[in-house]
Design an enzyme around this catalytic site. Structure first.
Site, PDB file in Angstrom:
ATOM      1  N   HIS A 157      57.323  44.832   5.590  1.00  0.00           N
ATOM      2  CA  HIS A 157      58.155  45.169   7.146  1.00  0.00           C
ATOM      3  C   HIS A 157      59.031  46.461   6.787  1.00  0.00           C
ATOM      4  CE1 HIS A 157      60.080  45.092  10.963  1.00  0.00           C
ATOM      5  NE2 HIS A 157      60.666  43.536  10.899  1.00  0.00           N
TER       6      HIS A 157
ATOM      7  N   LYS B 167      39.302  36.716  24.655  1.00  0.00           N
ATOM      8  CA  LYS B 167      38.119  36.521  25.477  1.00  0.00           C
ATOM      9  C   LYS B 167      37.210  37.148  23.831  1.00  0.00           C
ATOM     10  CE  LYS B 167      38.921  38.542  29.579  1.00  0.00           C
ATOM     11  NZ  LYS B 167      38.583  39.862  30.180  1.00  0.00           N
TER      12      LYS B 167
ATOM     13  N   ARG C 152      63.785  41.526  18.529  1.00  0.00           N
ATOM     14  CA  ARG C 152      64.331  43.146  18.303  1.00  0.00           C
ATOM     15  C   ARG C 152      63.397  44.133  17.797  1.00  0.00           C
ATOM     16  NH1 ARG C 152      67.512  39.492  17.194  1.00  0.00           N
ATOM     17  NH2 ARG C 152      66.358  38.567  16.592  1.00  0.00           N
ATOM     18  N   THR C 153      62.472  43.904  17.043  1.00  0.00           N
ATOM     19  CA  THR C 153      61.606  45.422  16.483  1.00  0.00           C
ATOM     20  C   THR C 153      60.954  45.480  17.370  1.00  0.00           C
ATOM     21  OG1 THR C 153      61.010  43.916  14.198  1.00  0.00           O
ATOM     22  CG2 THR C 153      59.448  45.559  14.194  1.00  0.00           C
TER      23      THR C 153
ATOM     24  N   ARG D 125      52.652  44.324  14.556  1.00  0.00           N
ATOM     25  CA  ARG D 125      52.942  43.404  13.911  1.00  0.00           C
ATOM     26  C   ARG D 125      51.591  42.610  13.958  1.00  0.00           C
ATOM     27  NH1 ARG D 125      58.414  40.135  14.543  1.00  0.00           N
ATOM     28  NH2 ARG D 125      58.617  41.870  13.519  1.00  0.00           N
TER      29      ARG D 125
HETATM   30  C1  NCD Z   1      62.046  39.275  10.014  1.00  0.00           C
HETATM   31  C2  NCD Z   1      60.695  38.928  10.484  1.00  0.00           C
HETATM   32  O1  NCD Z   1      60.219  39.572  11.190  1.00  0.00           O
HETATM   33  O2  NCD Z   1      60.016  39.645   9.340  1.00  0.00           O
HETATM   34  N1  NCD Z   1      62.184  39.883  12.059  1.00  0.00           N
HETATM   35  C3  NCD Z   1      62.524  40.992  12.443  1.00  0.00           C
HETATM   36  O3  NCD Z   1      62.071  41.755  11.894  1.00  0.00           O
HETATM   37  N2  NCD Z   1      64.422  41.601  12.314  1.00  0.00           N
HETATM   38  C4  NCD Z   1      62.600  38.309  10.359  1.00  0.00           C
HETATM   39  C5  NCD Z   1      62.581  37.367  11.162  1.00  0.00           C
HETATM   40  O4  NCD Z   1      61.270  36.934  11.200  1.00  0.00           O
HETATM   41  O5  NCD Z   1      62.702  36.110   9.600  1.00  0.00           O
END
Ligand code: NCD
Length: 309
Positions: free
Chosen positions: A135, A86, A57-58, A107
């Site tokens: 997040h 590498k 999703r993100t 991320r």
């Molecule tokens: C979350 C995350 O990556 O922290 N996912 C997201 O971005 N919607 C929640 C999760 O992974 O449980």
């Protein structure tokens, strides 16, 4: 000049109520604009993304948000196919990505990764998940969803259930909720309570109670925010197995909730909400995912346009 222009988004702690409300207003504007006008907002701009951890999703919502406002995206979603394999450092990868992009999304499994990367990047950097720490864009999306679905945030009773120790969305949501007058119930197994190093900070911002029993609170909640047990973050699989499946939100629990309560989840869902809840009017987690696209489009539009849009 708009205050978000060229700014990094590292922590939701940097957002007061006024700033959050500005993003919500811009998100409403994004929703209302027709697609032709929307595509003018970031026409010709490039978003670079780097995902050192899995994401559906993100990453897709950032990409789809950028496309909807006329920009394009490039990046690395599978780090095993990049020069990291590498031995290239995060610092060099960020330096390179910031040459090719107008803004960066990162991320990474380490706490502090986004703050570190933002000091290196020449371009604004958005934290899309830094270890177990934060997040922030998920919290903006979560708060926007509450506001849209409940028509307010102040005055609500909000239950947050599941893995409160390792779930980074929980921390960002709590810091964000600290800007509002809310009553928070934290529900988790004893071993997954919020980390003690964050309790002080959260206590400064809002009132909450902690309990392992969902039944104690279920009938008074306006919002139930369900989270996944973060299997990959447990140092020891034995510990994970002890808490796996601790809570399952099904129709039996939903029937004890207020008629107009809503159920949210940042997703992915594993087994903590049963599929038969999905079609009830209370389930709002798919709407929440959709709002994520609009809040991210608004944020990018503000970061990349001096005078906003
Ligand atoms: C979350 C995350 O990556 O922290 N996912 C997201 O971005 N919607 C929640 C999760 O992974 O449980």
């Amino acid at each position: 000049m708009n205050e978000f222009y060229q700014k990094d988004i590292i922590s939701i702690k940097d957002f007061n109520k006024e700033k959050l409300e500005k993003i919500f207003t811009s998100t409403d504007k994004i929703i209302q604009l027709n697609s032709t006008d929307r595509r003018e907002i970031c026409k010709g701009k490039t978003l670079g993304y780097l995902f050192y951890e899995p994401s559906t999703r993100t990453r897709l919502s950032f990409e789809s948000a950028m496309a909807s406002i006329g920009g394009n995206s490039l990046g690395i979603s599978d780090i095993s196919s990049s020069s990291t394999q590498k031995g290239e450092s995060l610092a060099d990868t960020i330096r390179i990505m910031s040459i090719y992009s107008d803004a960066l999304v990162l991320r990474h499994p380490l706490d502090g990764s986004s703050r570190f990367a933002s000091e290196i990047s020449e371009k604004p950097l958005v934290n899309a998940g830094s270890g177990t720490e934060e997040h922030p864009t998920q919290a903006i999306q979560d708060l926007f969803t509450i506001k849209k679905e409940k028509k307010k945030i102040d005055g609500l009773k909000i239950g947050i259930i599941g893995d409160l120790k390792y779930g980074r969305t929980v921390y960002s949501l709590l810091y964000g909720l600290g800007n509002y007058d809310v009553d928070v119930r934290l529900i988790s197994p004893e071993s997954l309570r919020i980390r003690s190093d964050s309790t002080y900070e959260i206590k400064k911002r809002l009132d909450f109670t902690e309990s392992p029993h969902i039944e104690d609170h279920i009938d008074e909640l306006d919002v139930l925010y369900v989270t996944r047990i973060q299997k990959e973050r447990f140092p020891d699989e034995e510990e994970y197995l002890k808490v796996k499946g601790s809570y399952v939100v099904g129709l039996d629990l939903l029937n004890q909730m207020k008629d107009d309560s809503i159920i949210l989840h940042p997703l992915p869902r594993i087994d903590e909400i049963t599929a038969d809840v999905d079609k009830t009017k209370n389930a709002k987690y798919f709407e929440q995912a959709e709002y994520g696209k609009y809040t991210r489009a608004a944020l990018l539009g503000l970061i990349l346009n001096k005078n906003g849009f």
